[in-house]
Design an enzyme around this catalytic site. Structure first.
Site, PDB file in Angstrom:
ATOM      1  N   ASP A  27       9.155   5.649  -4.345  1.00  0.00           N
ATOM      2  CA  ASP A  27      10.551   5.845  -4.756  1.00  0.00           C
ATOM      3  C   ASP A  27      10.940   7.317  -4.835  1.00  0.00           C
ATOM      4  O   ASP A  27      12.092   7.674  -4.603  1.00  0.00           O
ATOM      5  CB  ASP A  27      10.841   5.132  -6.084  1.00  0.00           C
ATOM      6  CG  ASP A  27       9.999   5.635  -7.245  1.00  0.00           C
ATOM      7  OD1 ASP A  27       8.802   5.915  -7.035  1.00  0.00           O
ATOM      8  OD2 ASP A  27      10.533   5.726  -8.364  1.00  0.00           O
ATOM      9  N   GLU A  50      -2.532   6.108   1.106  1.00  0.00           N
ATOM     10  CA  GLU A  50      -2.406   7.560   1.136  1.00  0.00           C
ATOM     11  C   GLU A  50      -3.683   8.260   1.589  1.00  0.00           C
ATOM     12  O   GLU A  50      -3.632   9.310   2.243  1.00  0.00           O
ATOM     13  CB  GLU A  50      -1.992   8.082  -0.249  1.00  0.00           C
ATOM     14  CG  GLU A  50      -0.579   7.698  -0.668  1.00  0.00           C
ATOM     15  CD  GLU A  50      -0.491   6.356  -1.381  1.00  0.00           C
ATOM     16  OE1 GLU A  50       0.602   6.004  -1.845  1.00  0.00           O
ATOM     17  OE2 GLU A  50      -1.543   5.658  -1.471  1.00  0.00           O
ATOM     18  N   HIS A 113       7.239   6.578 -14.952  1.00  0.00           N
ATOM     19  CA  HIS A 113       6.168   5.905 -14.233  1.00  0.00           C
ATOM     20  C   HIS A 113       5.478   6.898 -13.284  1.00  0.00           C
ATOM     21  O   HIS A 113       6.034   7.938 -12.938  1.00  0.00           O
ATOM     22  CB  HIS A 113       6.704   4.709 -13.452  1.00  0.00           C
ATOM     23  CG  HIS A 113       7.610   5.083 -12.317  1.00  0.00           C
ATOM     24  ND1 HIS A 113       8.895   5.547 -12.495  1.00  0.00           N
ATOM     25  CD2 HIS A 113       7.407   5.068 -10.969  1.00  0.00           C
ATOM     26  CE1 HIS A 113       9.455   5.792 -11.324  1.00  0.00           C
ATOM     27  NE2 HIS A 113       8.572   5.506 -10.379  1.00  0.00           N
ATOM     28  N   HIS A 114       4.293   6.561 -12.857  1.00  0.00           N
ATOM     29  CA  HIS A 114       3.443   7.407 -12.010  1.00  0.00           C
ATOM     30  C   HIS A 114       3.004   8.687 -12.720  1.00  0.00           C
ATOM     31  O   HIS A 114       2.418   9.574 -12.076  1.00  0.00           O
ATOM     32  CB  HIS A 114       4.126   7.774 -10.680  1.00  0.00           C
ATOM     33  CG  HIS A 114       4.385   6.618  -9.773  1.00  0.00           C
ATOM     34  ND1 HIS A 114       3.754   5.405  -9.896  1.00  0.00           N
ATOM     35  CD2 HIS A 114       5.225   6.490  -8.701  1.00  0.00           C
ATOM     36  CE1 HIS A 114       4.190   4.577  -8.953  1.00  0.00           C
ATOM     37  NE2 HIS A 114       5.082   5.202  -8.223  1.00  0.00           N
ATOM     38  N   GLY A 410     -17.895  15.176   5.211  1.00  0.00           N
ATOM     39  CA  GLY A 410     -18.715  13.991   5.439  1.00  0.00           C
ATOM     40  C   GLY A 410     -18.273  12.744   4.700  1.00  0.00           C
ATOM     41  O   GLY A 410     -19.113  11.923   4.336  1.00  0.00           O
ATOM     42  N   ASP A 437     -20.396   0.184  10.998  1.00  0.00           N
ATOM     43  CA  ASP A 437     -19.733  -0.915  10.304  1.00  0.00           C
ATOM     44  C   ASP A 437     -19.440  -0.564   8.846  1.00  0.00           C
ATOM     45  O   ASP A 437     -18.390  -0.920   8.303  1.00  0.00           O
ATOM     46  CB  ASP A 437     -20.547  -2.207  10.404  1.00  0.00           C
ATOM     47  CG  ASP A 437     -22.015  -2.038  10.021  1.00  0.00           C
ATOM     48  OD1 ASP A 437     -22.480  -0.887   9.860  1.00  0.00           O
ATOM     49  OD2 ASP A 437     -22.704  -3.061   9.902  1.00  0.00           O
ATOM     50  N   ASN A 464     -24.827  -2.605  12.477  1.00  0.00           N
ATOM     51  CA  ASN A 464     -26.238  -2.725  12.108  1.00  0.00           C
ATOM     52  C   ASN A 464     -26.387  -3.200  10.663  1.00  0.00           C
ATOM     53  O   ASN A 464     -27.346  -2.866   9.986  1.00  0.00           O
ATOM     54  CB  ASN A 464     -26.995  -1.414  12.344  1.00  0.00           C
ATOM     55  CG  ASN A 464     -26.240  -0.210  11.806  1.00  0.00           C
ATOM     56  OD1 ASN A 464     -25.378  -0.347  10.935  1.00  0.00           O
ATOM     57  ND2 ASN A 464     -26.554   0.963  12.307  1.00  0.00           N
ATOM     58  N   GLY A 466     -24.995  -2.646   7.731  1.00  0.00           N
ATOM     59  CA  GLY A 466     -25.059  -1.860   6.508  1.00  0.00           C
ATOM     60  C   GLY A 466     -25.146  -0.372   6.749  1.00  0.00           C
ATOM     61  O   GLY A 466     -24.805   0.135   7.824  1.00  0.00           O
ATOM     62  N   GLU A 470     -28.192   5.652   4.894  1.00  0.00           N
ATOM     63  CA  GLU A 470     -28.679   5.565   3.526  1.00  0.00           C
ATOM     64  C   GLU A 470     -30.057   4.895   3.483  1.00  0.00           C
ATOM     65  O   GLU A 470     -30.916   5.269   2.672  1.00  0.00           O
ATOM     66  CB  GLU A 470     -27.693   4.781   2.654  1.00  0.00           C
ATOM     67  CG  GLU A 470     -26.246   5.228   2.757  1.00  0.00           C
ATOM     68  CD  GLU A 470     -26.000   6.612   2.196  1.00  0.00           C
ATOM     69  OE1 GLU A 470     -26.949   7.209   1.635  1.00  0.00           O
ATOM     70  OE2 GLU A 470     -24.877   7.111   2.308  1.00  0.00           O
TER      71      GLU A 470
END
Length: 561
Positions: A27, A50, A113-114, A410, A437, A464, A466, A470
């Site tokens: 708004d 955003e 608000h916000h 990253g 993925d 793959n 996942g 990691e």
């Protein structure tokens, strides 16, 4: 000359080459959005959120030299902050605009608000300020000077700026300068320019092994074409940091390879570190582009170019615009001769055409050479952090390829929205995205905006099951590195039932070869899902994972239990 504040802002953005503003309506920015819709030569592109919009503005800026982001106060600004911080880390000039509460409400501290409902309207600017070069709020009295200050700073420093625009001022009329906005940097001090050029040329004449070392700021400050000309004239060998990949041709006859401390291209660490004339462009060494801080460059041999200064082996020259300095060097540097081209590298071996084994299951060791064989000169290649960037890192890309990634910040998920922004800014170039993925699931909804805008990228998704990067750091078999498997290549039709984007899937080299042949022959976009084992990874990740674990967790870490 009089115009409204909103029209003035749009005229300034158009003057620096921006024809799309990417963001999310709210708004407090709707009045400004009305002005965008009525303005010729610029349009609004609505993103799904955003954060994605900020990533897209970053990708746009890497093609156009600047990008524009539009959010609303508080909830929008803070949602975009991760993307703004990434632009700061990667030296990308993004103009972040945020619709703010009306000026009278902020001046009198109304609870709205916000906000935090405490009457404080400084906290959002204070939150964003550490990640931008300028964070300011416009008023009718300062709009011209503040916006121009922010814009000049954004372009000069190659950093994001953030500008709040109160919702009740965009249609107010103000006096604006008659002169068009200039993007030119100030001219150099003549004596300092001459002194710097003379000192550099003196050292170059004495050098036995001059080398140029490329990093991000070579591109950000517009030195690329000038360096190409220097290399062509003087036959200066050049190398790159992994964070400066493919800024200069990786298949040029004077290309040495990638410098990464102890993890450098074989033989390159010693060559770079013993060079007696090493040109750099403000390299920023972090653990991933320094071989875990095993780099060792001698300040006594470095000629470092910032955008507004030069450091010649410790002698600092300020008051210069470096692009002017490089032009002087290019004019005066002697052309190479057969006797002066000392230690020039032999031409790199030709990149061999990939020959698939039709029945062989896909694996990272052979996947990336097969994908590089598919690439064309002048493609835009966007590589997600993790297996895609690590897999493509050792590959020498075709001439003119623009390589987009986020090696310093990253933040996974960056590349899908960055693809949106980049293709909006350079629709005439073929775009290929490589994304895992796990990363895809963070920002997957922006595929719908890509389809809505009728863009035609090639999206290569590595499935793959996942977070493989990691897994190699910690928890190879742990559930926390698993993700829900999606029917990824059905998503184009889910997001846009009548899409022209074509979907493909491959588990073998033969299936991939057939898919790539069809994609190359089609004018439409493509979504290509590749199935690889969860524990398979590029060779570089086998080293990177344990190195990261040792760095992060120390000798008492869980890997050593």
């Amino acid at each position: 000359m009089h115009t409204t504040i909103g029209e003035f802002i749009l005229d300034r953005l158009k003057a620096i080459g921006i024809t799309e503003i990417i963001g999310v309506p709210g708004d407090f920015n709707l009045s400004f959005l009305e002005q965008i819709s009525q303005s010729e030569g610029i349009r609004f592109i609505g993103a799904c959120n955003e954060l994605n919009a900020a990533y897209a503005a970053d990708g746009y800026a890497r093609q156009r030299g600047a990008g524009a982001l539009l959010t609303t106060y508080g909830v929008g600004e803070l949602s975009a902050l991760n993307g703004i911080a990434g632009a700061r880390a990667e030296h990308v000039p993004v103009v972040s605009l945020a619709g703010a509460p009306p000026q009278y409400a902020t001046e009198f501290g109304w609870n709205l608000h916000h906000s935090l409902a405490d009457g404080d309207y400084t906290n959002m600017l204070e939150a964003v300020a550490p990640f931008t070069e300028v964070a300011t709020r416009l008023s009718p009295m300062n709009a011209v000077e503040e916006f121009d200050r922010a814009l000049h700073t954004c372009l000069r420093e190659k950093r994001p700026v953030h500008i709040q625009i109160p919702s009740d001022i965009t249609h107010l009329s103000i006096e604006v300068p008659d002169a068009p906005f200039s993007t030119a940097l100030p001219a150099s001090d003549p004596e300092r320019l001459e002194a710097a050029a003379a000192r550099i040329l003196e050292r170059f004449a004495q050098a036995t092994d001059p080398i140029i070392l490329i990093d991000q700021d070579t591109d950000r400050h517009g030195f690329t074409a000038q360096f190409e000309a220097l290399i062509a004239k003087a036959h200066i060998p050049y190398a790159q940091l992994s964070s400066g990949k493919a800024i200069l041709s990786e298949r040029g006859e004077h290309f040495l390879g990638t410098y990464n401390g102890a993890a450098s291209t074989p033989g390159l660490q010693e060559r770079i570190e013993r060079s007696d004339f090493l040109i750099t462009t403000n390299p920023r060494f972090i653990e991933v582009n320094s071989g875990s801080f095993t780099h060792n460059l001698s300040r006594a041999t470095i000629i470092n170019f910032g955008d507004q200064h030069a450091n010649v082996a410790g002698e600092i020259f300020v008051g210069i615009t470096t692009a002017e300095l490089i032009d002087v060097l290019l004019e005066r540097i002697p052309p190479a001769s057969s006797s002066s081209a000392s230690q020039a590298p032999a031409s790199p071996a030709a990149v061999e055409s990939f020959k698939p084994h039709p029945e062989a299951a896909l694996c990272h060791e052979r996947l990336w050479p097969q994908m590089v064989d598919f690439l064309r000169e002048e493609d835009v290649v966007i590589a997600e952090a993790g297996t895609s960037n690590i897999g493509l890192g050792p590959q020498r890309l075709p001439q003119g390829v623009r390589y987009i990634n986020s090696p310093i910040w990253g933040s996974i998920g960056f590349t899908l929205p960055a693809l949106l922004g980049s293709q909006l800014a350079a629709a005439d170039r073929r775009h290929i995205l490589f994304i895992g993925d796990g990363s895809f699931q963070l920002t997957a909804q922006e595929l719908s905006t890509i389809l809505r805008q009728e863009l035609n990228p090639i999206i290569v998704l590595i499935n793959n099951k996942g977070y493989t990067i990691e897994r190699y750091i910690l928890g190879m078999e742990e559930e926390y590195n698993d993700i829900q498997d999606w029917s990824y290549n059905q998503l184009p039709q889910v997001f846009k039932a009548d899409t022209t984007m074509e979907s493909y899937s491959a588990t073998t080299e033969g299936e991939l070869a057939q898919a790539l042949e069809s994609i190359a022959a089609s004018p439409h976009g493509a979504f290509l899902e590749l199935h690889l084992p969860a524990a398979d990874a590029p060779r570089g990740l086998h080293t990177f994972g344990p190195m990261t674990a040792d760095f992060d967790y120390g000798p008492r870490g869980p890997r050593n239990d």
